[in-house]
Design a protein around this motif. Structure first.
Motif, PDB file in Angstrom:
ATOM      1  N   LEU A   1       0.815  -1.216   0.000  1.00 49.93           N
ATOM      2  CA  LEU A   1       0.000   0.000   0.000  1.00 49.93           C
ATOM      3  C   LEU A   1       0.846   1.262   0.000  1.00 49.93           C
ATOM      4  O   LEU A   1       0.319   2.355  -0.187  1.00 49.93           O
ATOM      5  CB  LEU A   1      -0.922   0.014   1.229  1.00 49.93           C
ATOM      6  CG  LEU A   1      -1.729  -1.258   1.522  1.00 49.93           C
ATOM      7  CD1 LEU A   1      -2.693  -1.009   2.676  1.00 49.93           C
ATOM      8  CD2 LEU A   1      -2.476  -1.737   0.287  1.00 49.93           C
TER       9      LEU A   1
ATOM     10  N   THR B   1      -6.899   3.145  -0.704  1.00 50.33           N
ATOM     11  CA  THR B   1      -7.027   1.688  -0.651  1.00 50.33           C
ATOM     12  C   THR B   1      -8.382   1.246  -0.134  1.00 50.33           C
ATOM     13  O   THR B   1      -8.918   1.832   0.811  1.00 50.33           O
ATOM     14  CB  THR B   1      -5.928   1.094   0.262  1.00 50.33           C
ATOM     15  OG1 THR B   1      -4.643   1.446  -0.251  1.00 50.33           O
ATOM     16  CG2 THR B   1      -6.042  -0.410   0.357  1.00 50.33           C
TER      17      THR B   1
ATOM     18  N   ARG C   1      -5.316   0.866  -4.919  1.00 49.06           N
ATOM     19  CA  ARG C   1      -5.018  -0.455  -4.380  1.00 49.06           C
ATOM     20  C   ARG C   1      -6.304  -1.093  -3.836  1.00 49.06           C
ATOM     21  O   ARG C   1      -7.116  -0.422  -3.190  1.00 49.06           O
ATOM     22  CB  ARG C   1      -3.982  -0.392  -3.254  1.00 49.06           C
ATOM     23  CG  ARG C   1      -2.573  -0.088  -3.715  1.00 49.06           C
ATOM     24  CD  ARG C   1      -1.967  -1.221  -4.530  1.00 49.06           C
ATOM     25  NE  ARG C   1      -0.589  -0.945  -4.939  1.00 49.06           N
ATOM     26  CZ  ARG C   1      -0.244  -0.323  -6.037  1.00 49.06           C
ATOM     27  NH1 ARG C   1      -1.181   0.154  -6.867  1.00 49.06           N
ATOM     28  NH2 ARG C   1       1.036  -0.131  -6.342  1.00 49.06           N
TER      29      ARG C   1
END
Length: 312
Positions: A143, A152, A287
């Motif tokens: 990350l 994320t 992500r």
């Protein structure tokens, strides 16, 4: 687990203590007036024995939970101030010391189609809180974006562990690692599951640079944190509504990073979620962490980039 044991009437505490033996590892304790006390452990159900201080697998001769047991336990859970929990109870749960969440059922009181109170409580479900520190260590490097993180989303089906993963990510980002300097993290804990606050004080360790808004709607909470606490990262659990999505966009435009979760069983399901599909077109999220269960119930993860290309 003394916080749980201490809320039971004195004569029943040893029975409760038995439920925390290593081989059981309780996840839930279910209390229903007129019904046997049930403990859900890692390998099935257990019941309190009616006459001896031990647990059993069968329902025969099991202890029946009484109304007086319920009244005393509720009093102890609330520190003899049930009115202080009325706002939480109408949402179907409240949190006790130690971060353990207690689900509630009983007679609902409604006004204009909305639940305003729950009276005559006859059933409780104590969900045993456990922090799994370090579970996000292997995820966090994926990350990292320069000295912060990519926007994320942590994804999984219900019960697989996305909130547990989110909680540990928050702690690690707040305290910092060898690769990422500690960040100011703002947490909007709408359902009191991330921090498990008790009278406003987080019971879970989220790191010393973390600020928590407990029992606050996500959209309002994100805006409030931006105005008041200058977070570098905002963490939220279970995004999904239109209001959530608008608040996420506002947060991203302010230069703050987002770390959130969402119910998704397969990565392909992301494109089926109306608002998220718009985010994906604009590549707001870079992500995606997909959690799943492997053999023996062991959790595993897969990492995807903003174009849903698998990275690991």
């Amino acid at each position: 687990m003394e916080e749980i044991i201490s809320v039971f009437p004195g004569a029943l505490r040893e029975l409760c203590r038995r439920g925390f033996e290593n081989e059981i590892e309780p996840e839930e304790i279910r209390l229903r007036i007129g019904q046997p006390v049930m403990i859900l452990g890692k390998d099935g159900e257990y019941f309190w024995n009616q006459t001896g201080q031990f647990l059993q697998r069968t329902i025969q001769k099991s202890y029946i939970w009484k109304e007086m047991d319920m009244k005393e336990t509720l009093s102890r859970m609330s520190q003899y101030s049930m009115y202080a929990f009325e706002e939480e109870i109408r949402n179907g749960f409240f949190t006790i010391q130690g971060g353990h969440r207690v689900g509630v059922v009983g007679k609902t009181v409604c006004e204009q189609g909305k639940i305003v109170a729950i009276r005559n409580i006859y059933g409780l479900n104590i969900r045993v809180a456990r922090q799994k520190k370090g579970c996000a260590k292997e995820v966090l490097p994926w990350l990292k974006c320069e000295n912060s993180i990519y926007n994320t989303l942590i994804l999984s089906a219900p019960g697989v562990g996305k909130t547990t993963m989110l909680r540990d990510c928050i702690r690690l980002l707040s305290e910092g690692t060898s690769k990422i300097k500690g960040k100011k993290v703002g947490v909007v804990d709408e359902r009191s599951e991330i921090a498990a606050s008790f009278f406003g004080i987080p019971q879970n360790d989220l790191g010393y640079r973390t600020d928590v808004l407990d029992a606050c709607p996500k959209a309002e909470g994100m805006r409030l944190l931006l105005r008041s606490m200058s977070p570098q990262i905002i963490a939220v659990d279970e995004l999904g509504s239109k209001e959530d999505c608008l608040a996420v966009e506002e947060t991203l435009h302010c230069g703050c990073r987002i770390l959130g979760t969402m119910h998704v069983g397969k990565i392909e399901e992301l494109k089926e979620k109306m608002y998220l599909s718009q985010w994906m077109e604009k590549e707001f999220f870079e992500r995606f962490v997909l959690l799943s269960l492997g053999e023996g119930g062991k959790r595993k993860f897969s990492i995807y980039d903003g174009k849903l290309q698998r990275l690991c």
